[in-house]
Design a protein around this motif. Structure first.
Motif, PDB file in Angstrom:
ATOM      1  N   GLY A 138       0.703  -0.916  -0.303  1.00  0.00           N
ATOM      2  CA  GLY A 138      -0.436   0.449   0.674  1.00  0.00           C
ATOM      3  C   GLY A 138       0.762   1.182   0.314  1.00  0.00           C
ATOM      4  N   THR A 139       0.688   2.391   0.943  1.00  0.00           N
ATOM      5  CA  THR A 139       1.444   3.310   1.029  1.00  0.00           C
ATOM      6  C   THR A 139       1.586   3.296   2.088  1.00  0.00           C
ATOM      7  OG1 THR A 139      -0.375   4.724  -1.320  1.00  0.00           O
ATOM      8  CG2 THR A 139       1.209   6.079   0.326  1.00  0.00           C
ATOM      9  N   GLN A 140       3.183   3.635   2.595  1.00  0.00           N
ATOM     10  CA  GLN A 140       3.959   3.613   3.222  1.00  0.00           C
ATOM     11  C   GLN A 140       3.704   5.426   4.021  1.00  0.00           C
ATOM     12  OE1 GLN A 140       8.145   2.041   3.950  1.00  0.00           O
ATOM     13  NE2 GLN A 140       8.146   4.569   4.713  1.00  0.00           N
ATOM     14  N   LEU A 141       3.084   6.018   4.421  1.00  0.00           N
ATOM     15  CA  LEU A 141       3.163   7.541   5.396  1.00  0.00           C
ATOM     16  C   LEU A 141       4.235   7.441   6.276  1.00  0.00           C
ATOM     17  CD1 LEU A 141       2.143  10.273   5.791  1.00  0.00           C
ATOM     18  CD2 LEU A 141      -0.071   8.922   7.239  1.00  0.00           C
ATOM     19  N   SER A 142       5.579   8.066   6.610  1.00  0.00           N
ATOM     20  CA  SER A 142       6.063   8.198   7.621  1.00  0.00           C
ATOM     21  C   SER A 142       5.707   9.945   8.543  1.00  0.00           C
ATOM     22  CB  SER A 142       7.420   8.176   6.867  1.00  0.00           C
ATOM     23  OG  SER A 142       7.433   6.772   6.172  1.00  0.00           O
ATOM     24  N   ILE A 143       6.385   9.873   9.343  1.00  0.00           N
ATOM     25  CA  ILE A 143       5.991  11.639  10.383  1.00  0.00           C
ATOM     26  C   ILE A 143       6.751  11.547  10.660  1.00  0.00           C
ATOM     27  CG2 ILE A 143       4.094  13.148  11.405  1.00  0.00           C
ATOM     28  CD1 ILE A 143       1.620  10.616  10.905  1.00  0.00           C
ATOM     29  N   ALA A 144       7.990  12.335  10.554  1.00  0.00           N
ATOM     30  CA  ALA A 144       9.157  12.817  10.934  1.00  0.00           C
ATOM     31  C   ALA A 144       8.991  14.664  12.490  1.00  0.00           C
ATOM     32  CB  ALA A 144      10.355  13.108  10.168  1.00  0.00           C
ATOM     33  N   PHE A 145       9.130  14.001  13.649  1.00  0.00           N
ATOM     34  CA  PHE A 145       9.658  14.381  14.459  1.00  0.00           C
ATOM     35  C   PHE A 145      10.581  15.126  14.971  1.00  0.00           C
ATOM     36  CE2 PHE A 145       5.085  12.568  15.389  1.00  0.00           C
ATOM     37  CZ  PHE A 145       4.403  13.614  15.370  1.00  0.00           C
ATOM     38  N   ASP A 146      10.794  16.481  14.537  1.00  0.00           N
ATOM     39  CA  ASP A 146      12.438  16.592  14.943  1.00  0.00           C
ATOM     40  C   ASP A 146      12.140  17.127  16.297  1.00  0.00           C
ATOM     41  OD1 ASP A 146      14.308  16.163  13.238  1.00  0.00           O
ATOM     42  OD2 ASP A 146      14.056  17.798  11.933  1.00  0.00           O
ATOM     43  N   ALA A 159      -2.145   0.544   9.368  1.00  0.00           N
ATOM     44  CA  ALA A 159      -1.869  -0.059   9.913  1.00  0.00           C
ATOM     45  C   ALA A 159      -1.146   0.464  10.981  1.00  0.00           C
ATOM     46  CB  ALA A 159      -0.210  -1.000   9.194  1.00  0.00           C
ATOM     47  N   PRO A 160      -0.918  -0.370  12.659  1.00  0.00           N
ATOM     48  CA  PRO A 160      -0.056   0.182  13.680  1.00  0.00           C
ATOM     49  C   PRO A 160       0.471   0.784  13.197  1.00  0.00           C
ATOM     50  CG  PRO A 160      -1.504  -1.998  14.001  1.00  0.00           C
ATOM     51  CD  PRO A 160      -1.588  -2.014  12.383  1.00  0.00           C
ATOM     52  N   PHE A 161       1.114   2.548  14.047  1.00  0.00           N
ATOM     53  CA  PHE A 161       2.226   3.126  13.830  1.00  0.00           C
ATOM     54  C   PHE A 161       3.365   1.814  14.398  1.00  0.00           C
ATOM     55  CE2 PHE A 161       0.072   6.580  13.925  1.00  0.00           C
ATOM     56  CZ  PHE A 161       0.213   7.387  13.029  1.00  0.00           C
ATOM     57  N   THR A 162       4.649   2.191  13.461  1.00  0.00           N
ATOM     58  CA  THR A 162       5.981   1.887  13.994  1.00  0.00           C
ATOM     59  C   THR A 162       6.615   2.410  14.542  1.00  0.00           C
ATOM     60  OG1 THR A 162       6.597   1.245  11.984  1.00  0.00           O
ATOM     61  CG2 THR A 162       6.062  -0.312  13.024  1.00  0.00           C
ATOM     62  N   PHE A 163       7.530   2.466  15.066  1.00  0.00           N
ATOM     63  CA  PHE A 163       8.298   4.265  15.340  1.00  0.00           C
ATOM     64  C   PHE A 163       9.876   3.555  15.255  1.00  0.00           C
ATOM     65  CE2 PHE A 163       4.644   4.208  17.636  1.00  0.00           C
ATOM     66  CZ  PHE A 163       4.356   5.556  17.742  1.00  0.00           C
ATOM     67  N   LYS A 202      15.782  13.320  19.762  1.00  0.00           N
ATOM     68  CA  LYS A 202      15.921  14.618  18.116  1.00  0.00           C
ATOM     69  C   LYS A 202      15.467  14.755  17.562  1.00  0.00           C
ATOM     70  CE  LYS A 202      17.757  17.811  16.410  1.00  0.00           C
ATOM     71  NZ  LYS A 202      16.480  18.790  15.799  1.00  0.00           N
ATOM     72  N   THR A 203      15.230  13.464  16.493  1.00  0.00           N
ATOM     73  CA  THR A 203      14.858  12.558  15.883  1.00  0.00           C
ATOM     74  C   THR A 203      13.499  11.709  16.075  1.00  0.00           C
ATOM     75  OG1 THR A 203      16.001  13.834  14.171  1.00  0.00           O
ATOM     76  CG2 THR A 203      13.884  12.515  13.554  1.00  0.00           C
ATOM     77  N   VAL A 204      12.489  11.610  15.227  1.00  0.00           N
ATOM     78  CA  VAL A 204      11.459  10.372  16.237  1.00  0.00           C
ATOM     79  C   VAL A 204      10.576  10.419  14.484  1.00  0.00           C
ATOM     80  CG1 VAL A 204       9.818   8.875  16.937  1.00  0.00           C
ATOM     81  CG2 VAL A 204      11.207  10.187  18.073  1.00  0.00           C
ATOM     82  N   VAL A 205      11.162   8.976  13.993  1.00  0.00           N
ATOM     83  CA  VAL A 205       9.328   8.558  12.726  1.00  0.00           C
ATOM     84  C   VAL A 205       8.481   7.675  13.170  1.00  0.00           C
ATOM     85  CG1 VAL A 205      10.096   8.823  10.376  1.00  0.00           C
ATOM     86  CG2 VAL A 205      11.586   9.446  11.655  1.00  0.00           C
ATOM     87  N   ALA A 206       8.080   7.836  12.905  1.00  0.00           N
ATOM     88  CA  ALA A 206       6.300   7.046  13.153  1.00  0.00           C
ATOM     89  C   ALA A 206       6.145   6.816  11.665  1.00  0.00           C
ATOM     90  CB  ALA A 206       4.992   7.781  13.797  1.00  0.00           C
TER      91      ALA A 206
END
Length: 186
Positions: A80-88, A111-115, A136-140
């Protein structure tokens, strides 16, 4: 004993009393107005100190967009489509793991988030013991698909999240609106 007052003196006394009440009402209204304006000005100054952009006066707390830079990206995959949300995340701040949410139309699933990082547990004054990200950086990351198995274009997605400053300020929940194209599962 009885006192007789002529009608003309009675009218003068009543006019004098009415004038005193009128002056008292004006003075009270003016005082209340001044006090309320002072209170609002004082409150505004207090909030201004928290989030001031004035370089001469260093703010105690950063604006939310400076404390957290949030970006999203998508990539078509076989699932499917992978959505990545990056938090700085600026040092001294954290993001709640459980406050990261997605809203989208019916017919779409996630799907449930992976981090990219593991959360740490803290004792939060509002929510009790909760998992947060302080790195500093986390990607969900999640995979979005359509329930009918077909591709979808321009799907509206709302990303919700919330963060806090360790110094004692929790920012209101944030929402980011975006549109995505969802690829067909292969």
């Amino acid at each position: 004993m009885s006192i007789k007052i002529s009608k003309s003196k009675s009218i003068i006394i009543n006019k004098h009393a009415a004038k005193k009440h009128y002056v008292l009402a004006i003075a009270t209204t003016a005082l209340m107005t001044v006090l309320s304006m002072t209170s609002v000005a004082t409150q505004a100054a207090g909030l201004g100190e928290l989030f001031s952009n004035n370089s001469a006066q260093q703010s105690k707390f950063l604006p939310v967009d400076k404390a957290f830079q949030v970006t999203s990206s998508t990539k078509a995959t076989a699932k499917g489509t992978q959505l990545s949300i990056a938090f700085d995340i600026t040092p001294g701040h954290y993001v709640y793991k459980d406050k990261l949410t997605l809203s989208f139309p019916k017919g779409i699933s996630a799907a449930p988030f992976t981090f990219s990082q593991s959360p740490v547990s803290i004792e939060d004054p509002t929510f009790g013991k909760v998992p947060v990200f302080t790195q500093k950086t986390v990607v969900a990351t999640t995979i979005l698909t359509t329930k009918n198995g077909k591709a979808a274009k321009n799907v509206p997605v709302m990303i919700g999240w919330q963060g806090c400053a360790k110094a004692g300020l929790c920012y209101p929940p944030e929402k980011i609106k975006t549109t995505l194209n969802i690829a067909v599962k292969r």
